[in-house]
Design a protein around this motif. Structure first.
Motif, mmCIF file in Angstrom:
data_model
loop_
_atom_site.group_PDB
_atom_site.id
_atom_site.type_symbol
_atom_site.label_atom_id
_atom_site.label_comp_id
_atom_site.label_asym_id
_atom_site.label_seq_id
_atom_site.Cartn_x
_atom_site.Cartn_y
_atom_site.Cartn_z
ATOM 1 N N ILE A 192 47.691 50.431 39.587
ATOM 2 C CA ILE A 192 46.937 49.171 39.631
ATOM 3 C C ILE A 192 45.982 49.162 40.819
ATOM 4 O O ILE A 192 44.812 48.767 40.705
ATOM 5 C CB ILE A 192 47.906 47.973 39.698
ATOM 6 C CG1 ILE A 192 48.708 47.877 38.401
ATOM 7 C CG2 ILE A 192 47.141 46.668 39.929
ATOM 8 C CD1 ILE A 192 49.766 46.814 38.418
ATOM 9 N N MET A 193 46.452 49.599 41.975
ATOM 10 C CA MET A 193 45.600 49.637 43.150
ATOM 11 C C MET A 193 44.437 50.618 42.969
ATOM 12 O O MET A 193 43.322 50.373 43.430
ATOM 13 C CB MET A 193 46.427 50.029 44.377
ATOM 14 C CG MET A 193 47.479 49.002 44.773
ATOM 15 S SD MET A 193 46.759 47.376 45.103
ATOM 16 C CE MET A 193 45.713 47.755 46.500
ATOM 17 N N ALA A 194 44.695 51.728 42.278
ATOM 18 C CA ALA A 194 43.620 52.693 42.017
ATOM 19 C C ALA A 194 42.546 52.082 41.129
ATOM 20 O O ALA A 194 41.344 52.321 41.322
ATOM 21 C CB ALA A 194 44.199 53.955 41.372
ATOM 22 N N ILE A 195 42.978 51.294 40.137
ATOM 23 C CA ILE A 195 42.009 50.632 39.249
ATOM 24 C C ILE A 195 41.177 49.634 40.033
ATOM 25 O O ILE A 195 39.943 49.567 39.883
ATOM 26 C CB ILE A 195 42.752 49.939 38.091
ATOM 27 C CG1 ILE A 195 43.412 50.986 37.176
ATOM 28 C CG2 ILE A 195 41.778 49.074 37.282
ATOM 29 C CD1 ILE A 195 44.280 50.388 36.099
ATOM 30 N N PHE A 196 41.818 48.852 40.889
ATOM 31 C CA PHE A 196 41.083 47.871 41.696
ATOM 32 C C PHE A 196 40.101 48.571 42.653
ATOM 33 O O PHE A 196 38.981 48.111 42.859
ATOM 34 C CB PHE A 196 42.057 47.008 42.491
ATOM 35 C CG PHE A 196 42.799 46.004 41.643
ATOM 36 C CD1 PHE A 196 42.313 45.617 40.404
ATOM 37 C CD2 PHE A 196 43.991 45.449 42.090
ATOM 38 C CE1 PHE A 196 42.985 44.692 39.629
ATOM 39 C CE2 PHE A 196 44.664 44.514 41.320
ATOM 40 C CZ PHE A 196 44.164 44.145 40.085
#
Length: 261
Positions: A192-196
């Motif tokens: 999720i953090m990579a997507i953000f």
């Protein structure tokens, strides 16, 4: 900041969801049972059927044995005991499910060793830690305070105790479930953090705050640092030690207790 908080919250929810799932080791199958013996003949056939349905739900939800019974007195048992309501109830469970197996037992005895009416609720095995002495007492007291023999006899009384057990005893977990849940949650949080982060390609880091200040908006004419004292108080968290509250004559360890009413 909000997106980061959302990601962390989502990961925690996932961890808790996975951690609360019952798990079994490969090739291992644990079978739990439930039963209600109305030896004192306090319930009708329809009430017995309804209570057995509740006990089935408790057994499935809590992943443990569930034994409820009623008795007129301490006589006529097909097992040895110390002629006390406590030992009678605990030995009753051991006769049905074995010594120190995971489960709860509730006994409603109309005439105990003192001739009094008493309800007893104990946890065995892993349920010694999951059903504490105080939780057992709260469940018993709640059933006693709401008991109305003119309304529905003893069905509501015993059903209330069963539902109290369902709310107090969580499902059993295998030792490896928590680390597994943490790993899964951590991996999902990283994704999720990579997507953000990928969505923030147009954002560049500023070395200073000059570009964020409106010209002429800040005119500092005086500055002063004042130290204010602080006080920190610490209170020890009360410990709930319910393990091994009592022992039966058969060698079993139990949490919980009994209440006369």
């Amino acid at each position: 900041m909000i997106k980061r908080f959302t990601a962390i919250l989502f990961a925690l929810v996932l961890i808790l969801s996975v951690a609360t799932l019952p798990a079994y080791a490969a090739g291992e199958e644990v079978v739990y049972s439930y039963r209600f013996d109305d030896n004192a003949d306090l319930l009708t056939d329809a009430e017995e059927q309804a209570l057995n349905e509740t006990l089935y739900d408790v057994c499935a939800a809590c992943s443990c044995n569930v034994v409820f019974f009623t008795a007129n007195d301490l006589n006529g048992a097909n097992f040895s005991h110390l002629n006390t309501a406590q030992d009678y109830t605990q030995r009753y469970y051991e006769t049905c499910c074995g010594v120190n197996t995971d489960g709860v037992v509730c006994g409603l005895i109309l005439h105990d060793e003192d001739g009094d009416r008493q309800v007893l609720l104990y946890g065995s095995g892993k349920c010694v830690k999951q059903l504490s002495d105080s939780e057992s007492e709260d469940i018993r007291n709640n059933a006693i305070s709401n008991h109305n023999p003119d309304r529905n006899g003893y069905y509501d009384f015993l059903n209330s105790i069963a539902l109290g057990v369902k709310g107090a005893v969580p499902p059993h977990l295998k030792w490896y479930m928590l680390p597994l849940a943490l790993i899964i949650g951590f991996v999902i949080a990283l994704l999720i953090m990579a997507i953000f982060k990928k969505q923030l390609k147009t954002v560049q880091m500023e070395r200073g705050a000059v570009n964020y200040v409106r010209p002429g908006s800040m005119n500092v004419t005086a500055a002063r640092d004042t130290y204010l004292y602080s006080t920190v108080s610490r209170t020890a968290r009360p410990k709930n030690n319910s393990s091994g509250s009592s022992h039966s004559s058969g060698g079993g360890s139990y949490s919980g207790g009994g209440s006369k009413f």
